[in-house]
Design a protein around this motif. Structure first.
Motif, PDB file in Angstrom:
ATOM      1  N   MET A  81       7.931  22.150  -5.716  1.00 42.34           N
ATOM      2  CA  MET A  81       7.079  21.141  -5.106  1.00 42.34           C
ATOM      3  C   MET A  81       7.905  19.747  -5.524  1.00 42.34           C
ATOM      4  O   MET A  81       8.816  19.582  -6.558  1.00 42.34           O
ATOM      5  CB  MET A  81       5.774  20.747  -6.142  1.00 42.34           C
ATOM      6  N   GLY A  82       7.970  18.927  -4.170  1.00 44.76           N
ATOM      7  CA  GLY A  82       8.864  17.717  -4.690  1.00 44.76           C
ATOM      8  C   GLY A  82       8.434  16.769  -5.216  1.00 44.76           C
ATOM      9  O   GLY A  82       7.361  16.603  -6.068  1.00 44.76           O
ATOM     10  N   ALA A  83       8.761  15.232  -4.722  1.00 48.60           N
ATOM     11  CA  ALA A  83       8.078  14.273  -5.243  1.00 48.60           C
ATOM     12  C   ALA A  83       6.571  14.293  -4.692  1.00 48.60           C
ATOM     13  O   ALA A  83       6.356  14.913  -3.907  1.00 48.60           O
ATOM     14  CB  ALA A  83       8.794  12.929  -4.602  1.00 48.60           C
ATOM     15  N   SER A  84       5.906  13.290  -5.505  1.00 47.84           N
ATOM     16  CA  SER A  84       4.574  12.945  -5.111  1.00 47.84           C
ATOM     17  C   SER A  84       4.294  12.533  -3.763  1.00 47.84           C
ATOM     18  O   SER A  84       4.984  11.728  -3.529  1.00 47.84           O
ATOM     19  CB  SER A  84       3.950  12.166  -6.254  1.00 47.84           C
ATOM     20  N   ARG A  85       3.226  13.012  -3.366  1.00 44.35           N
ATOM     21  CA  ARG A  85       3.077  12.675  -1.963  1.00 44.35           C
ATOM     22  C   ARG A  85       2.829  11.222  -1.610  1.00 44.35           C
ATOM     23  O   ARG A  85       1.992  10.652  -2.333  1.00 44.35           O
ATOM     24  CB  ARG A  85       1.967  13.699  -1.142  1.00 44.35           C
ATOM     25  N   PRO A  86       3.296  10.479  -0.421  1.00 43.39           N
ATOM     26  CA  PRO A  86       3.200   8.991  -0.438  1.00 43.39           C
ATOM     27  C   PRO A  86       1.573   8.708  -0.068  1.00 43.39           C
ATOM     28  O   PRO A  86       0.852   9.568   0.718  1.00 43.39           O
ATOM     29  CB  PRO A  86       4.036   8.540   0.759  1.00 43.39           C
ATOM     30  N   ARG A  87       1.150   7.772  -0.495  1.00 50.90           N
ATOM     31  CA  ARG A  87      -0.486   7.403  -0.412  1.00 50.90           C
ATOM     32  C   ARG A  87      -0.271   6.135   0.669  1.00 50.90           C
ATOM     33  O   ARG A  87       0.317   5.225   0.744  1.00 50.90           O
ATOM     34  CB  ARG A  87      -1.151   6.826  -1.621  1.00 50.90           C
ATOM     35  N   VAL A  88      -1.091   6.504   1.910  1.00 51.97           N
ATOM     36  CA  VAL A  88      -1.337   5.432   2.939  1.00 51.97           C
ATOM     37  C   VAL A  88      -2.679   4.988   2.880  1.00 51.97           C
ATOM     38  O   VAL A  88      -3.477   5.675   2.798  1.00 51.97           O
ATOM     39  CB  VAL A  88      -0.599   5.968   4.319  1.00 51.97           C
ATOM     40  N   LEU A  89      -2.967   3.587   3.122  1.00 51.12           N
ATOM     41  CA  LEU A  89      -4.314   2.958   3.291  1.00 51.12           C
ATOM     42  C   LEU A  89      -4.622   2.731   4.727  1.00 51.12           C
ATOM     43  O   LEU A  89      -3.521   1.812   5.146  1.00 51.12           O
ATOM     44  CB  LEU A  89      -4.379   1.803   2.360  1.00 51.12           C
ATOM     45  N   ILE A  90      -5.326   3.110   5.251  1.00 55.25           N
ATOM     46  CA  ILE A  90      -5.727   2.829   7.043  1.00 55.25           C
ATOM     47  C   ILE A  90      -6.957   1.523   6.647  1.00 55.25           C
ATOM     48  O   ILE A  90      -7.850   1.838   6.185  1.00 55.25           O
ATOM     49  CB  ILE A  90      -5.962   3.969   7.732  1.00 55.25           C
ATOM     50  N   VAL A  91      -6.591   0.584   7.609  1.00 54.67           N
ATOM     51  CA  VAL A  91      -7.452  -0.528   7.425  1.00 54.67           C
ATOM     52  C   VAL A  91      -7.824  -0.843   8.828  1.00 54.67           C
ATOM     53  O   VAL A  91      -6.889  -1.561   9.419  1.00 54.67           O
ATOM     54  CB  VAL A  91      -7.057  -1.865   6.665  1.00 54.67           C
ATOM     55  N   GLU A  92      -8.726  -0.286   9.227  1.00 49.42           N
ATOM     56  CA  GLU A  92      -9.434  -0.165  10.709  1.00 49.42           C
ATOM     57  C   GLU A  92     -10.639  -0.039  10.891  1.00 49.42           C
ATOM     58  O   GLU A  92     -11.391   0.855  10.411  1.00 49.42           O
ATOM     59  CB  GLU A  92      -8.485   1.065  11.502  1.00 49.42           C
ATOM     60  N   ASP A  93     -11.355  -1.087  11.681  1.00 49.87           N
ATOM     61  CA  ASP A  93     -12.809  -1.148  11.857  1.00 49.87           C
ATOM     62  C   ASP A  93     -13.471   0.007  12.822  1.00 49.87           C
ATOM     63  O   ASP A  93     -14.472   0.507  12.781  1.00 49.87           O
ATOM     64  CB  ASP A  93     -13.363  -2.342  12.079  1.00 49.87           C
ATOM     65  N   GLU A  94     -12.487   0.364  13.836  1.00 48.18           N
ATOM     66  CA  GLU A  94     -13.016   1.273  14.829  1.00 48.18           C
ATOM     67  C   GLU A  94     -12.895   2.825  14.097  1.00 48.18           C
ATOM     68  O   GLU A  94     -11.767   3.223  14.079  1.00 48.18           O
ATOM     69  CB  GLU A  94     -12.031   1.147  16.033  1.00 48.18           C
ATOM     70  N   LEU A  97      -1.633  11.274   9.910  1.00 50.14           N
ATOM     71  CA  LEU A  97      -0.815  11.268   8.574  1.00 50.14           C
ATOM     72  C   LEU A  97      -1.339  12.313   7.704  1.00 50.14           C
ATOM     73  O   LEU A  97      -0.086  12.616   6.917  1.00 50.14           O
ATOM     74  CB  LEU A  97      -1.504   9.859   7.935  1.00 50.14           C
ATOM     75  N   GLU A  98      -2.242  12.940   7.728  1.00 49.77           N
ATOM     76  CA  GLU A  98      -2.670  13.953   6.843  1.00 49.77           C
ATOM     77  C   GLU A  98      -1.766  15.166   7.079  1.00 49.77           C
ATOM     78  O   GLU A  98      -1.420  16.008   6.133  1.00 49.77           O
ATOM     79  CB  GLU A  98      -4.228  14.193   6.603  1.00 49.77           C
ATOM     80  N   SER A  99      -1.765  15.162   8.585  1.00 49.89           N
ATOM     81  CA  SER A  99      -0.908  16.570   8.994  1.00 49.89           C
ATOM     82  C   SER A  99       0.452  16.348   8.761  1.00 49.89           C
ATOM     83  O   SER A  99       1.332  17.250   8.613  1.00 49.89           O
ATOM     84  CB  SER A  99      -1.053  16.649  10.601  1.00 49.89           C
ATOM     85  N   GLU A 100       1.249  15.240   8.450  1.00 54.75           N
ATOM     86  CA  GLU A 100       2.481  14.937   8.063  1.00 54.75           C
ATOM     87  C   GLU A 100       2.585  14.938   6.374  1.00 54.75           C
ATOM     88  O   GLU A 100       3.861  14.698   6.057  1.00 54.75           O
ATOM     89  CB  GLU A 100       2.874  13.587   8.445  1.00 54.75           C
ATOM     90  N   GLY A 101       1.618  15.271   5.892  1.00 57.28           N
ATOM     91  CA  GLY A 101       1.575  15.536   4.289  1.00 57.28           C
ATOM     92  C   GLY A 101       1.195  14.151   3.380  1.00 57.28           C
ATOM     93  O   GLY A 101       1.359  13.944   2.244  1.00 57.28           O
ATOM     94  N   PHE A 102       0.653  13.235   4.169  1.00 61.31           N
ATOM     95  CA  PHE A 102       0.390  12.029   3.295  1.00 61.31           C
ATOM     96  C   PHE A 102      -1.002  11.905   2.874  1.00 61.31           C
ATOM     97  O   PHE A 102      -1.971  12.726   3.521  1.00 61.31           O
ATOM     98  CB  PHE A 102       0.413  10.651   4.135  1.00 61.31           C
ATOM     99  N   VAL A 103      -0.973  11.360   1.731  1.00 58.58           N
ATOM    100  CA  VAL A 103      -2.414  11.150   0.956  1.00 58.58           C
ATOM    101  C   VAL A 103      -3.067   9.782   1.706  1.00 58.58           C
ATOM    102  O   VAL A 103      -2.545   8.846   1.663  1.00 58.58           O
ATOM    103  CB  VAL A 103      -2.412  11.203  -0.524  1.00 58.58           C
TER     104      VAL A 103
END
Length: 229
Positions: free
Chosen positions: A1-14, A25-31
């Motif tokens: 297992m490598g470095a901890s997975r990057p966390r991305v916040l999506i701010v979108e009202d739709e 994003l989750e398909s690419e391994g992001f949290v």
């Protein structure tokens, strides 16, 4: 297992757009975490700062550009990369977004492939180990893609947790990390680990770094935590 997975916040009202972004994003391994309003986004950032924010310009209540302005004014959040998303592709809006502090800007409709590339480009700057980058500190070289670490050209044997600890330290040399911050970054918020476990793994990391000789590069900051250098 490598470095901890990057966390991305999506701010979108739709909701539909929000879920498409989250899926890719989750398909690419992001949290991924999600917010539908600016106020909700600020609360999530305060509770658990992400590694990157995808921020829609037009939000109900507080606008995306105002959220960006507030985040970039604060010392604890100004380093978080913000990619603005807007239905308006006019240059004047792009300039305004960038002048407010956004790190990048994409007009809708956008290519998901291009957006993912821009996300990775921003993270290579702020979380290089998490996207397969190479890090150097003094005579230590960490290759996140091959999961190899050398010191003075001699290979080091590190366990997966020690590798993630070292990745975290090498991304921000000199920064003092508290035990709680290391628990969050290395183990994740969903895993219950006693803070004393951090001390145990720091000890193992120090032993691994010095297995071929050399001084211990990990510094203990009394009452605060640990730092590299």
């Amino acid at each position: 297992m490598g470095a901890s997975r990057p966390r991305v916040l999506i701010v979108e009202d739709e909701a539909a757009q929000r879920e498409v972004l989250a899926y890719n994003l989750e398909s690419e391994g992001f949290v991924v975490s999600r917010a539908a309003t600016g106020d909700e986004a600020l609360l999530l950032v305060a509770e658990n700062p992400p590694d990157l924010i995808l921020l829609d310009w037009m939000l109900p209540g507080v606008s995306g550009i105002e959220i960006c302005r507030r985040l970039k004014m604060r010392t604890d959040t100004r380093a978080i990369p913000v990619i603005m998303l807007s239905a308006n592709g006019e240059d004047v809006d792009k300039v305004r977004g960038l002048e407010t502090g956004a790190d990048d800007y994409m007009a809708k409709p956008y290519s998901v492939i291009e957006l993912m590339a821009r996300v990775r480009a921003q993270l290579r700057r702020t979380r290089p180990a998490a996207v397969g980058g190479r890090l150097e500190f003094d005579d230590i070289l960490l290759d996140a893609e091959t999961h190899r670490v050398t010191r003075a050209d001699a290979p080091l044997k590190l366990g997966p947790t020690e590798f993630r600890l070292l990745s975290t330290f090498m991304e921000r040399p000199g920064r003092v990390w508290s035990r709680e911050q290391l628990l969050d970054r290395v183990w994740g918020r969903d895993v219950f680990v006693d803070s004393r476990t951090v001390d145990v793994h720091i000890g193992r990391l120090r032993k691994a770094l010095c297995q071929n000789g050399g001084e211990d590069p990990v510094r203990t900051v009394r009452g605060a935590g640990y730092a590299l250098g």
